[in-house]
Scaffold this motif. Structure first.
Motif, PDB file in Angstrom:
ATOM      1  N   GLN A 141       0.809  -1.222   0.000  1.00  0.00           N
ATOM      2  CA  GLN A 141       0.000   0.000   0.000  1.00  0.00           C
ATOM      3  C   GLN A 141       0.842   1.273   0.000  1.00  0.00           C
ATOM      4  N   ILE A 142       2.151   1.142   0.085  1.00  0.00           N
ATOM      5  CA  ILE A 142       3.020   2.316   0.119  1.00  0.00           C
ATOM      6  C   ILE A 142       2.893   3.100  -1.190  1.00  0.00           C
ATOM      7  N   LYS A 143       2.797   4.419  -1.084  1.00  0.00           N
ATOM      8  CA  LYS A 143       2.648   5.286  -2.259  1.00  0.00           C
ATOM      9  C   LYS A 143       3.980   5.413  -3.001  1.00  0.00           C
ATOM     10  N   GLN A 144       3.936   6.102  -4.135  1.00  0.00           N
ATOM     11  CA  GLN A 144       5.132   6.245  -4.967  1.00  0.00           C
ATOM     12  C   GLN A 144       6.268   6.956  -4.253  1.00  0.00           C
ATOM     13  N   ASP A 145       5.919   7.804  -3.275  1.00  0.00           N
ATOM     14  CA  ASP A 145       6.971   8.510  -2.533  1.00  0.00           C
ATOM     15  C   ASP A 145       7.586   7.650  -1.441  1.00  0.00           C
ATOM     16  N   GLY A 146       7.140   6.369  -1.348  1.00  0.00           N
ATOM     17  CA  GLY A 146       7.688   5.444  -0.362  1.00  0.00           C
ATOM     18  C   GLY A 146       7.105   5.606   1.027  1.00  0.00           C
ATOM     19  N   LEU A 147       6.008   6.382   1.146  1.00  0.00           N
ATOM     20  CA  LEU A 147       5.419   6.669   2.452  1.00  0.00           C
ATOM     21  C   LEU A 147       3.929   6.322   2.486  1.00  0.00           C
ATOM     22  N   PHE A 148       3.396   6.242   3.712  1.00  0.00           N
ATOM     23  CA  PHE A 148       1.960   6.114   3.921  1.00  0.00           C
ATOM     24  C   PHE A 148       1.399   7.506   4.200  1.00  0.00           C
ATOM     25  N   HIS A 149       0.099   7.688   3.914  1.00  0.00           N
ATOM     26  CA  HIS A 149      -0.500   9.013   4.101  1.00  0.00           C
ATOM     27  C   HIS A 149      -1.803   8.977   4.901  1.00  0.00           C
ATOM     28  N   THR A 150      -2.283   7.804   5.268  1.00  0.00           N
ATOM     29  CA  THR A 150      -3.529   7.715   6.028  1.00  0.00           C
ATOM     30  C   THR A 150      -3.319   8.196   7.461  1.00  0.00           C
ATOM     31  N   PHE A 151      -4.163   9.141   7.887  1.00  0.00           N
ATOM     32  CA  PHE A 151      -4.096   9.637   9.265  1.00  0.00           C
ATOM     33  C   PHE A 151      -4.847   8.647  10.149  1.00  0.00           C
ATOM     34  N   CYS A 152      -4.140   7.924  10.989  1.00  0.00           N
ATOM     35  CA  CYS A 152      -4.792   6.928  11.844  1.00  0.00           C
ATOM     36  C   CYS A 152      -3.972   6.719  13.109  1.00  0.00           C
ATOM     37  N   GLY A 153      -4.569   5.989  14.054  1.00  0.00           N
ATOM     38  CA  GLY A 153      -3.902   5.737  15.325  1.00  0.00           C
ATOM     39  C   GLY A 153      -4.686   6.343  16.469  1.00  0.00           C
ATOM     40  N   THR A 154      -4.197   6.160  17.682  1.00  0.00           N
ATOM     41  CA  THR A 154      -4.833   6.692  18.885  1.00  0.00           C
ATOM     42  C   THR A 154      -4.056   7.933  19.327  1.00  0.00           C
ATOM     43  N   PRO A 155      -4.751   9.064  19.572  1.00  0.00           N
ATOM     44  CA  PRO A 155      -4.080  10.351  19.814  1.00  0.00           C
ATOM     45  C   PRO A 155      -2.850  10.302  20.704  1.00  0.00           C
ATOM     46  N   ALA A 156      -2.935   9.691  21.879  1.00  0.00           N
ATOM     47  CA  ALA A 156      -1.813   9.717  22.827  1.00  0.00           C
ATOM     48  C   ALA A 156      -0.611   8.902  22.354  1.00  0.00           C
ATOM     49  N   TYR A 157      -0.819   8.003  21.394  1.00  0.00           N
ATOM     50  CA  TYR A 157       0.249   7.095  20.953  1.00  0.00           C
ATOM     51  C   TYR A 157       0.724   7.393  19.530  1.00  0.00           C
ATOM     52  N   VAL A 158       0.150   8.411  18.897  1.00  0.00           N
ATOM     53  CA  VAL A 158       0.459   8.684  17.496  1.00  0.00           C
ATOM     54  C   VAL A 158       1.774   9.461  17.383  1.00  0.00           C
ATOM     55  N   ALA A 159       2.541   9.172  16.319  1.00  0.00           N
ATOM     56  CA  ALA A 159       3.857   9.799  16.112  1.00  0.00           C
ATOM     57  C   ALA A 159       3.701  11.205  15.529  1.00  0.00           C
ATOM     58  N   PRO A 160       4.657  12.092  15.790  1.00  0.00           N
ATOM     59  CA  PRO A 160       4.551  13.480  15.306  1.00  0.00           C
ATOM     60  C   PRO A 160       4.466  13.596  13.789  1.00  0.00           C
ATOM     61  N   GLU A 161       5.153  12.710  13.064  1.00  0.00           N
ATOM     62  CA  GLU A 161       5.116  12.802  11.598  1.00  0.00           C
ATOM     63  C   GLU A 161       3.741  12.460  11.034  1.00  0.00           C
ATOM     64  N   VAL A 162       2.950  11.668  11.763  1.00  0.00           N
ATOM     65  CA  VAL A 162       1.579  11.398  11.338  1.00  0.00           C
ATOM     66  C   VAL A 162       0.746  12.672  11.484  1.00  0.00           C
ATOM     67  N   LEU A 163       0.983  13.409  12.581  1.00  0.00           N
ATOM     68  CA  LEU A 163       0.262  14.664  12.818  1.00  0.00           C
ATOM     69  C   LEU A 163       0.598  15.692  11.743  1.00  0.00           C
ATOM     70  N   ALA A 164       1.820  15.631  11.210  1.00  0.00           N
ATOM     71  CA  ALA A 164       2.257  16.600  10.200  1.00  0.00           C
ATOM     72  C   ALA A 164       1.543  16.399   8.868  1.00  0.00           C
TER      73      ALA A 164
END
Length: 466
Positions: free
Chosen positions: A174-197
């Protein structure tokens, strides 16, 4: 009369569940429920084995287009068979329901244990070691959880950790052409800063961040980033603002600072975690064996509609089921655990060649276990070596006395993925020169003639940077 309708509906639904599983699984108490599913305790009436059955409302998931999501979850659970991951045994479906028959883990959520207060360091370390083992195994097989938290981690009756709920997980395909994921998911207190970005993220690094938050919670008894205002909490996460309690040792603080590094490029990797001094203390390196793969899909009766779910990830043809039954009698190889897999690097040749050491070699093949064992027997016969077999271990012993006694070679077959095997060859006795000649003249060409690993298989192996 109107008041009786809901009761009648509930009764009909319960009857449908019991009817499907009659003669196979005896349904027990409700263990939990979500928006689209309920989880029941059940017992296999034939074996007496306790299981958990997740009952999914097919109509609801079809309505909002989640059927592909369910198929992906099944595919993912097939990939990740590990002692520290809750196992999926069987999938069944009727016209209105989908049933996941899963491993029953009766120790409850890790969250309930932490809710009572912080854990002792040795207990927290044991759980963290098992968590990293499971996560590393997932990553090596191209699976990323993306919602790791104590509520999604269960404990069995022996106190061993089991990662569950792969509903938000993703696979490398499922990785996009840029080699990254883009779906915003996870539980707020445990989510990584780059997901928030919201600029794309490496899902493996996101899982590592979540593991860092979990370790902090286990040791502190509270979250590293917490605020009643969710936006204020996100700001703390984005800046990496947290304070360690006074009882944290310097070693632990250093590890946490690497796990909760806001820069994913410099955040600690799985291999580095495994080599960390605090992590390695008391760690037991254990190879595990996977029992025969029982996962299959079953229709309850001829009137049930499986068309909406009928693809390779859920249903199997009769010939495929026959193949499963035929191979069920063959020994199942040990599955390499995360620590074995992570030791592989880009230099590990997947074209069918050996990775050679002083007294050993590894060989990757897409051939079935039975073919590999037959080929080893064939090679032994050519050079008049005797053969001893036990499960997926083969011992070859020369009849001629060499300088250091008869040449003895041990070969063991491990499972790397469901379609990929690793043959580990070691010299157990005899002269090294004679061993190298045997490998180059007989063993290497013989094993090279087997089905090699494919490019698709190589995607399961970790890179040097992960």
């Amino acid at each position: 009369m109107a008041a009786a309708a809901p009761t009648a509906t509930r009764s009909a639904k319960q009857k449908e569940i019991q009817g499907l599983l009659l003669g196979r699984y005896e349904i027990g108490k409700l263990l939990g429920h979500g928006t689209f599913a309920k989880v029941y305790h059940a017992r296999n009436v034939k074996t007496g084995e306790n299981v958990a059955i997740k009952v999914i409302d097919k109509e609801k998931i079809l309505k909002i287009g989640l059927i592909a999501h369910i198929k992906r979850e099944i595919s993912i659970l097939r990939r990740v068979r590990h002692p520290n991951i809750v196992q999926l045994f069987e999938v069944m479906a009727t016209k209105s329901k989908i049933f996941f028959v899963m491993e029953y883990v009766k120790g409850g959520e890790l969250f309930n244990k932490v809710a009572k207060g912080r854990l002792k360091e040795e207990v927290a370390r044991k759980y963290f070691q098992q968590l990293i083992s499971a996560v590393a195994f997932c990553h090596a097989r191209g699976v990323y959880h993306r919602d790791l938290k104590p509520e999604n981690i269960l404990l069995d009756e022996d106190g061993n950790l089991k990662v569950s709920d792969f509903g938000l997980s993703a696979i490398s395909e499922q990785i996009k052409q840029d080699g990254l994921f883009h779906t915003f998911c996870g539980t707020p207190a445990y989510v990584a800063p780059e997901v928030l970005a919201r600029k794309g993220y490496d899902a493996a690094k996101v899982d590592i961040w979540s593991c860092g938050v979990i370790l902090f919670v286990l040791m502190a008894g509270h979250l590293p980033f917490h605020d009643q205002n969710i936006m204020a909490m996100y700001k703390k996460i984005y800046k990496g603002e947290f304070r360690c309690p006074r009882w944290f040792t310097p070693e632990l603080i250093r590890l946490l600072s690497r796990l909760l590094d806001t820069n994913p490029e410099t955040r600690i990797t799985i291999p580095e975690i495994m080599n960390n001094k605090w992590f390695k203390r008391g760690f037991k390196h254990v190879k595990f064996y996977i029992e025969d793969d029982k996962l299959c899909s079953v229709n309850d009766d001829e009137n049930d509609d499986m068309e909406s779910l009928s693809d390779q990830s859920l249903s199997e043809s009769e010939s495929e089921l026959d193949t499963r039954k035929r191979f069920a009698r063959l020994p199942r190889p040990a599955s390499l655990n995360a620590f074995d897999i992570i030791s592989f690097s880009r230099g590990f040749d997947l074209s069918g060649l050996f990775e050679e050491g002083s007294d050993g070699a590894r060989f990757v093949s897409g051939a079935p276990v039975s073919n590999i064992i037959s080929k080893l027997e064939e090679i032994a016969k050519v050079v008049s070596f005797s053969v001893r077999k036990k499960d997926c271990r083969v011992s070859l012993e020369g009849s001629r006395e060499g300088v250091r006694g008869p040449l003895t070679i041990a070969a063991e077959i491990f499972e790397l993925t469901p379609s990929l095997r690793v043959v580990e060859v070691k010299k157990k006795g005899g002269d090294r020169v004679e061993y190298e000649e045997f490998c180059n003249r007989e063993l290497k060409p013989g094993l090279q003639s087997l089905a090699p690993a494919t490019a698709a298989d190589s995607s399961y192996l970790p890179s040097d940077t992960e």
